[in-house]
Design a protein around this motif. Structure first.
Motif: not given
Length: 192
Positions: A30, A34, A92, A96
């Motif tokens: 993951d 990302k 989430e 990020q």
């Protein structure tokens, strides 16, 4: 304390279970998705450095900062809890930013995924039963395993496919959730 191979293997297995690099494969995939690619060697070396440093100065450092081991473990349990919720619920929590592709190797891969609060708490706990040499060698052995698993995560991901990764992610999310709750419950009672 004198070095024995039995103790070395015991410590290695305990750290392997706590680091849980196999269970972290969905998280690693993951993060790669990302943030882009990660540097496996750098992540392994940074985690190794953190753990070796913590082996020798960890307890003194957190005591110097006025933090006890139990508080440290409870804080780590919250991070693990939210990581697990991300895995299980597909939401989430950790956004990020634009620098994520530059820092993903260190945060969250090297710390806190590999060398996190659970690992550091375990290292401090192991010092009461095993020699620093046994623990240090076990850390090095685990970092070799971590390096090879990090190198192979893309192949493992392709072999599992999207459905396999989704199932693995949910299953290990629940396991991580259970570890977070156990880490919290066993340490929170010591705070009061």
């Amino acid at each position: 304390m004198e070095f024995t191979w039995t103790n070395f293997f015991s410590v290695t297995m305990v750290l392997f279970a706590v680091i849980d690099i196999i269970g972290s494969i969905p998280v690693i995939l993951d993060v790669k998705k990302k943030a882009g690619d990660i540097n496996e060697l750098r992540a392994s070396l940074v985690a190794l450095g953190i753990m070796i440093a913590f082996l020798f100065i960890g307890e003194k450092l957190i005591t110097f900062l006025g933090i006890d081991v139990n508080s440290f473990a409870v804080a780590g349990s919250f991070v693990l809890f939210f990581l697990a919720l991300e895995m299980v619920l597909g939401v989430e929590f950790f956004k990020q930013d634009e620098t994520a592709h530059k820092t993903a190797t260190i945060v969250p891969i090297a710390f806190p995924l590999i060398a996190g609060a659970g690992t550091m708490t375990t290292i401090i706990s192991l010092r009461s039963e095993f020699s620093q040499l046994e623990i240090g060698l076990a850390i090095i052995a685990n970092m070799l395993i971590v390096f090879f698993v990090l190198k192979l995560t893309d192949r493992i991901g392709r072999a599992l496919g999207d459905a396999g990764i989704a199932v693995l992610r949910k299953a290990f999310g629940i396991i991580l959730l259970a570890i977070a709750i156990k880490l919290f419950s066993s340490n929170a009672k010591m705070l009061f």
